[in-house]
Design an enzyme around this catalytic site. Structure first.
Site, PDB file in Angstrom:
ATOM      1  N   GLY A 153       0.961  -1.321  -0.110  1.00  9.23           N
ATOM      2  CA  GLY A 153      -0.122   0.101   0.117  1.00  9.23           C
ATOM      3  C   GLY A 153       0.738   1.245  -0.047  1.00  9.23           C
ATOM      4  O   GLY A 153       2.036   1.134  -0.199  1.00  9.23           O
ATOM      5  N   ASP A 176      -5.773  -0.075  11.559  1.00  2.84           N
ATOM      6  CA  ASP A 176      -4.822   1.241  11.311  1.00  2.84           C
ATOM      7  C   ASP A 176      -4.975   2.458  12.142  1.00  2.84           C
ATOM      8  O   ASP A 176      -4.954   3.538  11.667  1.00  2.84           O
ATOM      9  CB  ASP A 176      -5.120   1.668   9.788  1.00  2.84           C
ATOM     10  CG  ASP A 176      -4.182   0.597   9.053  1.00  2.84           C
ATOM     11  OD1 ASP A 176      -3.443  -0.066   9.328  1.00  2.84           O
ATOM     12  OD2 ASP A 176      -3.956   0.953   7.770  1.00  2.84           O
ATOM     13  N   LYS A 213       2.695  -5.339   9.614  1.00  2.00           N
ATOM     14  CA  LYS A 213       2.570  -4.225   8.802  1.00  2.00           C
ATOM     15  C   LYS A 213       3.817  -3.278   8.911  1.00  2.00           C
ATOM     16  O   LYS A 213       4.313  -2.659  10.066  1.00  2.00           O
ATOM     17  CB  LYS A 213       1.290  -3.381   8.985  1.00  2.00           C
ATOM     18  CG  LYS A 213       1.068  -2.069   8.121  1.00  2.00           C
ATOM     19  CD  LYS A 213      -0.237  -1.701   8.232  1.00  2.00           C
ATOM     20  CE  LYS A 213      -0.360  -0.509   7.125  1.00  2.00           C
ATOM     21  NZ  LYS A 213      -1.743  -0.103   6.973  1.00  2.00           N
ATOM     22  N   MET A 256       1.594   3.303   2.411  1.00  2.00           N
ATOM     23  CA  MET A 256       2.452   3.254   3.575  1.00  2.00           C
ATOM     24  C   MET A 256       3.282   2.020   3.719  1.00  2.00           C
ATOM     25  O   MET A 256       4.014   2.201   4.865  1.00  2.00           O
ATOM     26  CB  MET A 256       1.302   3.530   4.740  1.00  2.00           C
ATOM     27  CG  MET A 256       1.035   4.947   4.629  1.00  2.00           C
ATOM     28  SD  MET A 256       2.065   6.346   4.665  1.00  2.00           S
ATOM     29  CE  MET A 256       2.730   6.356   6.138  1.00  2.00           C
ATOM     30  N   LYS A 315     -12.392   4.419   6.488  1.00  2.00           N
ATOM     31  CA  LYS A 315     -12.788   4.207   5.067  1.00  2.00           C
ATOM     32  C   LYS A 315     -12.835   2.810   4.775  1.00  2.00           C
ATOM     33  O   LYS A 315     -12.530   1.956   5.739  1.00  2.00           O
ATOM     34  CB  LYS A 315     -11.800   4.720   4.064  1.00  2.00           C
ATOM     35  CG  LYS A 315     -10.329   4.055   4.147  1.00  2.00           C
ATOM     36  CD  LYS A 315      -9.282   4.592   3.403  1.00  2.00           C
ATOM     37  CE  LYS A 315      -7.802   3.928   3.645  1.00  2.00           C
ATOM     38  NZ  LYS A 315      -7.042   4.750   2.804  1.00  2.00           N
ATOM     39  N   PRO A 316     -13.467   2.313   3.905  1.00  2.00           N
ATOM     40  CA  PRO A 316     -13.914   0.857   3.747  1.00  2.00           C
ATOM     41  C   PRO A 316     -12.721  -0.086   3.637  1.00  2.00           C
ATOM     42  O   PRO A 316     -12.539  -1.131   4.105  1.00  2.00           O
ATOM     43  CB  PRO A 316     -14.599   0.740   2.326  1.00  2.00           C
ATOM     44  CG  PRO A 316     -15.257   1.984   2.257  1.00  2.00           C
ATOM     45  CD  PRO A 316     -14.444   3.148   2.734  1.00  2.00           C
ATOM     46  N   ASP A 367      -8.787   8.184   9.671  1.00  2.00           N
ATOM     47  CA  ASP A 367      -8.838   7.546   8.223  1.00  2.00           C
ATOM     48  C   ASP A 367      -9.697   6.416   8.126  1.00  2.00           C
ATOM     49  O   ASP A 367      -9.562   5.428   7.687  1.00  2.00           O
ATOM     50  CB  ASP A 367      -7.292   6.997   8.010  1.00  2.00           C
ATOM     51  CG  ASP A 367      -6.984   6.677   6.532  1.00  2.00           C
ATOM     52  OD1 ASP A 367      -7.756   7.389   5.756  1.00  2.00           O
ATOM     53  OD2 ASP A 367      -6.273   5.882   6.246  1.00  2.00           O
ATOM     54  N   ASN A 376     -10.288   0.199   5.691  1.00  2.00           N
ATOM     55  CA  ASN A 376      -9.352   0.154   6.921  1.00  2.00           C
ATOM     56  C   ASN A 376     -10.723  -0.554   7.745  1.00  2.00           C
ATOM     57  O   ASN A 376     -10.691  -0.508   9.127  1.00  2.00           O
ATOM     58  CB  ASN A 376      -9.097   1.274   7.465  1.00  2.00           C
ATOM     59  CG  ASN A 376      -7.867   1.853   7.088  1.00  2.00           C
ATOM     60  OD1 ASN A 376      -7.185   0.914   6.642  1.00  2.00           O
ATOM     61  ND2 ASN A 376      -7.828   3.181   7.249  1.00  2.00           N
TER      62      ASN A 376
END
Length: 277
Positions: free
Chosen positions: A2, A138, A22, A4, A122-123, A120, A125
């Site tokens: 991704g 996240d 991660k 990040m 969002k779908p 942040d 996450n």
């Protein structure tokens, strides 16, 4: 992979447990002193998120640095993200949408009560296990992304789910997460984002100045209560939004109760017309 970093599937040898690792990138930040400050902030926030214990929040087992590598070891969810579910064209029934969003609301409210704003939502996450149980992930990474964006001038991800105050660079609180929940609810119901455009600049303009297309224009047959909830969640002024995720969840559950009563009355009229009258 991704914007990040990279997520690895791994095994903890000490207790023979599969985990997700991660790694987090900081190379987009050119200034070394700024990079160190952002890394330290990330470590603090990730450690704070690691104290959260909720059935709908990914469990963080460890946070650390190994030379230039920063990483988080977390619970592994076998399934897919909500974003992939939406993109696949699969649909939720109205009760399933309400249950999904209420679980996410409860988890986010728990985080807010513990002083943590996600920033942040969002779908992508929200992870779904094989039973479609949602897990928010996240926490703490969003501020790193924002800092990276500010320092490098490079767009990281998409602002489609950000609140007006966030895209304008103002201070955000839990009500910014609630705006993001309104965007997610809209997309789960319709299959499209509430603020769409060909450029990020235009998306940001719409978030600040325009409302989304009404649900009735995009998808027919949805309970009218959803329109009212989304309108309130997506209010430009944070003071006009829901002030807590629990308020939002309460209104969602009211739709479910109303729908059940409507079905019961309709059934009664069909089976016992005189009694129903």
């Amino acid at each position: 992979k991704g914007a990040m970093g990279i997520v690895y599937k791994a095994r903890d040898p000490d207790i023979n447990r599969e985990v997700a690792i991660k790694t987090v990138r900081f190379d987009l930040v050119s200034d070394e002193s700024e990079k160190e400050e952002i890394m330290q902030r990330f470590m603090r926030e990730a450690q704070a998120a690691g104290k959260l214990a909720h059935p709908n929040i990914i469990t963080i087992y460890d946070v650390g640095r190994e030379e230039s590598l920063t990483y988080i070891v977390m619970q592994l969810i076998e399934g897919q993200s909500l974003q992939k579910f939406i993109s696949s064209g699969e649909k939720y029934s109205t009760p399933e949408v309400i249950e999904l969003m209420c679980q996410v609301c409860n988890a986010l409210d728990y985080a807010h009560r513990n002083g943590i704003v996600h920033r942040d939502m969002k779908p992508g996450n929200i992870l779904l296990d094989r039973d479609r149980k949602p897990f928010i992930c996240d926490f703490g990474v969003a501020r790193v992304e924002t800092s990276t964006l500010t320092q490098s001038g490079t767009a990281v991800g998409t602002p489609s789910y950000m609140s007006p105050e966030q895209v304008m660079g103002k201070k955000v609180d839990k009500r910014s997460d609630i705006f993001s929940l309104g965007c997610i609810l809209y997309e789960v119901l319709t299959g499209r984002r509430p603020f769409e455009a060909e450029s990020i600049t235009t998306v940001i303009y719409k978030i600040i100045n325009e409302g989304p297309p009404s649900l009735s224009e995009v998808k027919k047959g949805l309970p009218i209560g959803f329109e009212n909830i989304i309108t309130k969640a997506l209010a430009k002024d944070p003071n006009n939004r829901y002030q807590s995720c629990i308020e939002l969840a309460s209104d969602l559950r009211a739709i479910h109760v109303f729908a059940e009563k409507t079905i019961a009355i309709t059934t009664a009229k069909e089976e016992f017309p005189r009694v129903a009258e």
